[in-house]
Design a protein around this motif. Sequence first.
Motif, short mmCIF file in Angstrom:
data_model
loop_
_atom_site.label_atom_id
_atom_site.label_comp_id
_atom_site.label_asym_id
_atom_site.label_seq_id
_atom_site.Cartn_x
_atom_site.Cartn_y
_atom_site.Cartn_z
N GLN A 228 26.53 48.82 48.80
CA GLN A 228 25.92 47.96 49.76
C GLN A 228 27.07 47.70 50.56
OE1 GLN A 228 22.68 46.54 50.43
NE2 GLN A 228 23.71 46.34 52.57
N THR B 278 18.67 55.43 62.63
CA THR B 278 18.25 54.15 63.29
C THR B 278 17.12 53.73 62.47
OG1 THR B 278 16.73 55.42 64.64
CG2 THR B 278 18.89 55.06 65.39
N GLU B 279 16.75 52.76 62.79
CA GLU B 279 15.61 52.12 62.08
C GLU B 279 14.22 52.89 62.31
OE1 GLU B 279 12.92 47.78 61.07
OE2 GLU B 279 14.76 47.85 62.75
N THR C 175 27.23 50.80 59.01
CA THR C 175 26.34 50.21 60.11
C THR C 175 27.04 49.65 60.98
OG1 THR C 175 25.60 48.54 58.64
CG2 THR C 175 24.31 50.56 58.68
N ALA D 16 27.61 50.89 53.02
CA ALA D 16 26.62 51.00 54.10
C ALA D 16 26.70 49.90 55.14
CB ALA D 16 25.42 50.55 53.28
N ASP D 17 27.55 48.51 54.91
CA ASP D 17 27.66 47.61 55.92
C ASP D 17 28.64 48.11 56.74
OD1 ASP D 17 25.57 45.89 54.70
OD2 ASP D 17 26.96 44.57 53.49
N ASP E 4 21.40 52.02 61.71
CA ASP E 4 20.80 50.70 61.00
C ASP E 4 20.81 50.60 59.56
OD1 ASP E 4 20.02 49.54 63.53
OD2 ASP E 4 18.37 50.85 63.74
N THR E 5 20.67 51.81 59.07
CA THR E 5 20.34 52.19 57.64
C THR E 5 21.32 53.49 57.31
OG1 THR E 5 18.60 52.24 55.92
CG2 THR E 5 18.53 53.44 57.94
N ALA F 112 14.22 56.34 60.74
CA ALA F 112 14.20 56.27 59.15
C ALA F 112 12.84 55.71 58.51
CB ALA F 112 15.44 55.49 58.60
N SER F 113 12.07 55.48 59.59
CA SER F 113 10.86 54.50 59.23
C SER F 113 9.91 55.25 58.18
CB SER F 113 9.80 54.31 60.53
OG SER F 113 9.49 55.42 61.26
#
Length: 391
Positions: free
Chosen positions: A75, A257-258, A82, A78-79, A88-89, A261-262
């Motif tokens: 985590q 991006t969000e 981003t 990843a933070d 975003d992910t 990756a949706s």
Amino acid sequence: MIPTLLPTYARAPMTFVKGEGSWLTEADGRRFLDLGAGIAVNALGHANPALVQALTDQAGALWHTSNLYQIPQQQALADKLTEHTFADTVFFTNSGTEACELAVKMARKYWYDKGHPEKTGIITFSGSFHGRSSAGIAAAGSEKMTKGFGPLLPGFVHLEFGDHDALNLAVDDTTAAILIEPVQGEGGIRPVPDQCLKGLRDLCDEKGILLIFDEVQCGVARTGRLFAHEWSGITPDIMMVAKGIGGGFPLGAVLATEEAASGMTLGTHGSTYGGNPLGCAVGCAVMDHVTDPDFLAEVNRKAALMRQKLEGLIAAHPDVFDSVRGSGLMLGIKCRASNADVVKAGYDQLILTVPAADNVIRLLPPLTITDAEIDGAISRLDAAASAVGAA
């Protein structure tokens, strides 16, 4: 009789037993100046104290639990990624090859979930290298990569590097994405000009398709920015990362991006080892270094110094060298003599370089290389070139 190690490599006759900074020590005691850095992997040099400490601390606490549970180090990394990128992910892998597999899956799943299952085509370019998995070799498409491994994963459209007309004609109703390295590595250190990257972004926006960057070799401060595409002022939808992000520990990632990756919802992808505590602890330490503006400024300063000295080297050996190319500390020398001969002559001068396509030798030193080591590298390359020229 087949060797106990599968004979897929023509290994050079050296066995390294210790590394420190820009240096590797052979079993017989010789010290080699390393301008390969494990093929752009040891971005912060061999046995970097901060990375050793991060790995040792984590190894003494916890090695592996699997992605069935929360992993704080994952985590945290990843933070960091981003925070400093377009993404975003993030999904963590063990290698760039695995990152390619996910990038392809992500692009195709995106369109499937949007109600366009026909959009599976991915446009790639000659000279590319995206790993040696089924998706990776199909994406590259070269005979060297694919011969004997058919049937290949379908859906890839291969275009000549730099052929803008062919690119515009190739995009159709079945196109899902364009996949490209901002700087080709295996292909011979060929940067894509900034205006071309901008053109790709514009084309993808105009046609409503995804743009995927493979920054496995050219990313993680290698070109003097955190990622090579930043020089052009544009961003991708999906990006593959590996090599330098682990500083020598096996680690890769897909950033997205969000929106892109949706389609990757619960159960659509996984990894046993990807994002393990060891790798992510090291990755966090790497990011703390390579996101420092002063560190990036030093990479750019040293890159300019090295390129200037390489130009002089090439001028001094016009029978051996043709030109220098690349970006930051991802440099290539186009050779007139055989690049294999130059690499081999370098061994005799205790310097390591990496061959590539288009008769190029790659210079991918640790980003921590010193000015004195750059001077030493030029001196050793000069002696190697003299030997090749004399032969």
